[in-house]
Enzyme design. Sequence first.
Site, PDB file in Angstrom:
ATOM      1  N   MET A   1       0.849  -1.206  -0.252  1.00  0.00           N
ATOM      2  CA  MET A   1       0.410   0.058   0.400  1.00  0.00           C
ATOM      3  C   MET A   1       0.786   0.716  -0.300  1.00  0.00           C
ATOM      4  O   MET A   1       0.434   2.186  -0.006  1.00  0.00           O
ATOM      5  CB  MET A   1      -0.879  -0.307   1.212  1.00  0.00           C
ATOM      6  CG  MET A   1      -2.312  -1.010   1.305  1.00  0.00           C
ATOM      7  SD  MET A   1      -3.598  -1.076   1.902  1.00  0.00           S
ATOM      8  CE  MET A   1      -2.873  -0.873   3.945  1.00  0.00           C
TER       9      MET A   1
ATOM     10  N   ALA B   1       4.012   3.155   0.977  1.00  0.00           N
ATOM     11  CA  ALA B   1       4.577   4.688   2.295  1.00  0.00           C
ATOM     12  C   ALA B   1       5.988   3.432   2.797  1.00  0.00           C
ATOM     13  O   ALA B   1       5.670   2.729   3.704  1.00  0.00           O
ATOM     14  CB  ALA B   1       4.321   4.258   3.945  1.00  0.00           C
TER      15      ALA B   1
ATOM     16  N   HIS C   1       9.005   1.303   3.490  1.00  0.00           N
ATOM     17  CA  HIS C   1      10.396   0.984   4.549  1.00  0.00           C
ATOM     18  C   HIS C   1      10.768  -0.213   3.905  1.00  0.00           C
ATOM     19  O   HIS C   1      11.128  -1.042   3.120  1.00  0.00           O
ATOM     20  CB  HIS C   1       9.446   0.991   5.680  1.00  0.00           C
ATOM     21  CG  HIS C   1       7.845  -0.299   6.595  1.00  0.00           C
ATOM     22  ND1 HIS C   1       9.025  -1.104   6.022  1.00  0.00           N
ATOM     23  CD2 HIS C   1       7.652   0.003   7.117  1.00  0.00           C
ATOM     24  CE1 HIS C   1       8.108  -1.829   6.650  1.00  0.00           C
ATOM     25  NE2 HIS C   1       6.759  -1.540   6.468  1.00  0.00           N
TER      26      HIS C   1
ATOM     27  N   HIS D   1       9.489  -3.479   3.019  1.00  0.00           N
ATOM     28  CA  HIS D   1       9.547  -3.349   2.229  1.00  0.00           C
ATOM     29  C   HIS D   1      10.192  -4.247   1.074  1.00  0.00           C
ATOM     30  O   HIS D   1      10.283  -4.885  -0.166  1.00  0.00           O
ATOM     31  CB  HIS D   1       8.014  -2.092   1.481  1.00  0.00           C
ATOM     32  CG  HIS D   1       6.838  -1.851   2.322  1.00  0.00           C
ATOM     33  ND1 HIS D   1       7.026  -0.855   3.019  1.00  0.00           N
ATOM     34  CD2 HIS D   1       5.962  -3.143   1.940  1.00  0.00           C
ATOM     35  CE1 HIS D   1       6.307  -0.598   3.486  1.00  0.00           C
ATOM     36  NE2 HIS D   1       4.812  -2.001   3.342  1.00  0.00           N
TER      37      HIS D   1
ATOM     38  N   SER E   1       4.106   1.054   8.347  1.00  0.00           N
ATOM     39  CA  SER E   1       3.972   2.276   7.680  1.00  0.00           C
ATOM     40  C   SER E   1       3.561   2.722   8.395  1.00  0.00           C
ATOM     41  O   SER E   1       3.916   4.311   9.160  1.00  0.00           O
ATOM     42  CB  SER E   1       3.318   1.791   6.481  1.00  0.00           C
ATOM     43  OG  SER E   1       4.036   1.037   5.453  1.00  0.00           O
TER      44      SER E   1
END
Length: 283
Positions: A34, A36, A38, A41, A191
């Site tokens: 989704m 955002a 970091h 991810h 996130s």
Amino acid sequence: MSSSPLIARTVPTLRRAADNLRKRKATIALVPTMGALHDGHVSLVRLAKRRASRVVVSIFVNPTQFAPTEDFGAYPRTWKADIAKLAAEDVDVVWHPDVKAMYPEGFATRIVPEGPALAGLEDRFRPHFFGGVATVVGKLFTQVRPDFAIFGEKDFQQLRVVTQMARDLDLGVKVIGSRTVRERDGLAMSSRNVYLSPEERQTAPILYRAMKESARRIKAGDAIAPAMAGGAEMIKAAGFALDYYEVRHAETLAEVASRKDGPLRILVAAKLGSTRLIDNIAA
């Protein structure tokens, strides 16, 4: 040198991009997100690159998995930073539809998962959630038609739901779980961590410490009930409002009575201020 990924915003563009990859006999791994993004991810992307020759990352904040009282409108959106991260990782395609592309006018079909989606964990507090997740992930799988799909273990019940759905519906994708990436103090990367105040950020790692202590006691032979009660007390004493703190079978999410009942997973969800955090570890 890294290059910018192809950005697809419509299903026909995505299909052409995926078909072009397959013409080169590529295997494709999908990393649904989704946005955002970091380091957690990024770890999913790197695992995807180890499993397949080409990587597609989806960025779509899915409205159907948010209740009216939840943070859909405020959910962090960091498009430019996200694309920079994905370009640095040499991602091939970014699938970035808007809501109308994913749910066009007249959309009327939804997936209603059962099994691990009705385990009495997240579903007890967010009954809308897994229907929204299953529907959007089912669409992502049929849109991209990947060989592999990579999901983080932090959302452990979600991982089990998606794995079951892919198997039950013969979607032809192997779902792979990737270990939770943590900050140095143990807090699982998320996130939503940006919502924590500085004081709450200092308190948040207690979730991980409590789970580790309960897991240690269970592995040492303590009965499950007192081992879990001790961890729950740690969490509540730190100021969390606890939704659940449970140990379940790691594959089925069924309730367990003792360590003999199979591989175990401790799962927690709790609110700290206005921020709801979830986490889990093996026990």
